[in-house]
Design an enzyme around this catalytic site. Structure first.
Site, PDB file in Angstrom:
ATOM      1  N   ARG A 107       7.707 -16.506 -43.978  1.00 45.06           N
ATOM      2  CA  ARG A 107       7.913 -15.422 -44.933  1.00 45.06           C
ATOM      3  C   ARG A 107       9.296 -15.503 -45.584  1.00 45.06           C
ATOM      4  O   ARG A 107       9.652 -14.640 -46.383  1.00 45.06           O
ATOM      5  CB  ARG A 107       7.756 -14.073 -44.234  1.00 45.06           C
ATOM      6  N   ASP A 121      11.019  -7.142 -30.567  1.00 48.72           N
ATOM      7  CA  ASP A 121      10.913  -8.511 -30.065  1.00 48.72           C
ATOM      8  C   ASP A 121      11.171  -8.605 -28.559  1.00 48.72           C
ATOM      9  O   ASP A 121      10.852  -9.624 -27.953  1.00 48.72           O
ATOM     10  CB  ASP A 121      11.909  -9.425 -30.789  1.00 48.72           C
ATOM     11  N   LYS A 140      17.885 -17.111 -35.008  1.00 50.17           N
ATOM     12  CA  LYS A 140      16.928 -17.458 -36.063  1.00 50.17           C
ATOM     13  C   LYS A 140      17.047 -16.478 -37.221  1.00 50.17           C
ATOM     14  O   LYS A 140      17.015 -16.873 -38.398  1.00 50.17           O
ATOM     15  CB  LYS A 140      15.503 -17.413 -35.502  1.00 50.17           C
ATOM     16  N   ASN A 141      17.213 -15.196 -36.893  1.00 49.58           N
ATOM     17  CA  ASN A 141      17.217 -14.162 -37.916  1.00 49.58           C
ATOM     18  C   ASN A 141      18.522 -14.089 -38.704  1.00 49.58           C
ATOM     19  O   ASN A 141      18.620 -13.306 -39.645  1.00 49.58           O
ATOM     20  CB  ASN A 141      16.909 -12.799 -37.292  1.00 49.58           C
ATOM     21  N   VAL A 191       7.223  -0.142 -34.161  1.00 50.13           N
ATOM     22  CA  VAL A 191       7.665  -0.941 -35.306  1.00 50.13           C
ATOM     23  C   VAL A 191       6.504  -1.674 -35.962  1.00 50.13           C
ATOM     24  O   VAL A 191       6.330  -1.628 -37.180  1.00 50.13           O
ATOM     25  CB  VAL A 191       8.764  -1.929 -34.873  1.00 50.13           C
ATOM     26  N   CYS A 205       3.885 -14.332 -38.404  1.00 47.98           N
ATOM     27  CA  CYS A 205       3.123 -13.930 -37.230  1.00 47.98           C
ATOM     28  C   CYS A 205       2.183 -12.777 -37.562  1.00 47.98           C
ATOM     29  O   CYS A 205       2.538 -11.863 -38.304  1.00 47.98           O
ATOM     30  CB  CYS A 205       4.075 -13.507 -36.108  1.00 47.98           C
TER      31      CYS A 205
END
EC number: 2.5.1.7
Length: 454
Positions: free
Chosen positions: A113, A326, A40-41, A348, A137
């Site tokens: 975002r 994550d 996804k990133n 983080v 999120c």
């Protein structure tokens, strides 16, 4: 018996029907095979990069997730033609790119975002860009100041409006010397996407170096960019006058791979994650083994399972090559079944341990320290926003009624429900589809017992 209503996102802006609910009957090991596609990133950022090319781009292994749908809609609003060549393969043609109305951007952005990363490419292409109020999120402030400061360094003019932020570059963009206060992935992506067409050379210090960043650099180099990086988090970008389209296969989604690995650990299951690769998961695999997990590396993926009783660990999240933030949420579910006291230091995001309240509701013994915990064996520097979770186990989990708070926390609730005895209700599951392709189908593939209701 499983009842699947729909496993795809509905409207791009909403990212699917968040109101859907899972009723899970837990207490059984998950066994089977799942496939992971592109990250996804990376996929969403590579789609944005297509705006920079003068010819069409082809992106392969694109996951069918709602964040991808959002970016696709935003590209189409700006006149980019997006075609499905086959399953997971997109052709992106920016030749018809135009400016879009604020209302259209806002309507299609929804909770994503991603729009902020459109700024650099649109400033080069159209001379202006608009950012609506940003969602995402609720795991921390995630300020966009890093992005805006970087764009100002390139010569962009930033105007704050009631509906969002408008940017313009009447004199074009130029190279800059930028040092990030924190190695932010998003801000690093912003600089890369802006600097490749800026006049002159850009030096970026304290850059993020995640595998997805390296893959984005590979995409941009295929397009004609000149980018080099040094081992001390310094990246140099020499601006070029034009870029062409690319043909690229996205790096696999290591976050999803780690999530399924944690599910195997928590449920005492055995899951083969097709497409997962060792190199990008070295740090996770080390912790997985310390906890008591076992894995087999194959050419086409990694098999995850328990290797014996689960053992407590101390984990500190950090930027790459550290342990990803994550990864900690699904791992914490497994740590509730470890014999002893585990500690997870979240350095983080300041609010990422809030999801543990639902795990406590399900029977877990977890105490969150909102200001973190000092310790002589810490390796990651303490940060003002950090928190820590102390997990004592093993504790049997039982069914509960929970609401998904964010992407990774939501997946963690599903893992906990699958590991728990009895029936659980997990609401608001549409959020999970932001980052997990064919989530319900994959649950079926590994033998989960659940129903879906609207």
């Amino acid at each position: 018996m499983n009842t699947l209503l729909s496993d795809s996102a509905s409207t791009p802006a909403s990212g699917g029907s968040n109101g859907q609910t899972l009723r899970i009957r837990g207490g059984r090991p998950l066994r089977g095979r799942v496939e992971v596609k592109g990250a996804k990133n990376l996929a969403t950022k590579a789609m944005v990069a297509a705006l920079l090319g003068e010819t069409a781009s082809i992106l392969r292994d694109v996951p069918d997730i709602s964040d991808v749908h959002v970016v696709r809609s935003l590209l189409e609003v700006h006149g980019v033609r997006v075609e499905d060549l086959e399953d997971g393969v997109l052709r992106l043609d920016p030749s018809g790119a135009v400016s879009a109305h604020m209302e259209e951007i806002d309507a299609h952005a929804g909770a994503s975002r991603i729009p902020i990363l459109f700024c650099g490419p649109l400033l080069h292409l159209l001379g202006q860009a608009f950012i609506p109020d940003l969602g995402g999120c609720r795991i921390g402030d995630r300020p966009i100041d890093f992005h805006l400061d970087a764009l100002r360094s390139f010569g962009a003019i930033v105007d704050k409006l009631p509906s969002g932020i408008r940017l313009s570059a009447p004199d074009g963009l130029h190279g800059a010397n930028i040092e990030l206060p924190y190695p932010s992935v998003g801000a690093t992506e912003q600089v890369l996407l802006t600097a490749v067409r800026a006049k002159g050379t850009t030096e970026l210090r304290n850059a993020a170096i995640e595998p997805e960043i390296m893959d984005l650099i590979a995409v941009l180099q295929k397009m004609g960019a000149i980018i080099s990086y040094e081992p001390n988090r310094v990246i140099f970008i020499e601006g070029v006058a034009s870029l062409r389209g690319y043909d690229h296969r996205a790096i696999f989604d290591r976050n999803e791979a780690a999530s399924w690995a944690a599910a195997a650990l928590a449920t005492d299951g055995d899951i083969f994650v097709g497409g997962a690769k060792q190199q990008e998961m070295l740090t996770f695999l080390n912790v997985f083994r310390k906890v008591g997990g076992d894995f087999d590396i194959a050419e086409d993926g990694i098999r995850f399972r328990r290797g014996g009783p689960l053992k407590p660990v101390m984990v500190e999240t950090d930027v790459h090559p550290g342990f990803m933030t994550d990864w900690q949420q699904p791992l914490i579910v497994a740590l509730t079944q470890a014999e002893g006291e585990s500690v997870v230091h979240e350095t983080v995001y300041e609010n990422r341990l809030g999801f543990t309240r639902a795990l406590v509701q399900m029977g877990a013994d977890i105490v969150v320290h909102p200001d973190g915990i000092a310790s002589s064996d810490r390796r990651v520097p303490r940060r003002a926003l950090e928190q820590a979770a102390v997990i004592n186990g093993p504790t049997p989990l039982h069914g509960a009624d929970v609401v998904v708070p964010d992407l990774r926390g939501g997946y963690s609730y599903v893992i906990a429900a699958l590991a728990a005895e009895g029936e659980s209700t997990v609401r608001n599951i549409g959020i999970i589809r932001r980052g997990y392709e064919k989530f319900l189908e994959k649950l079926t593939d590994v033998g989960a017992d659940f129903d879906v209701t609207e």
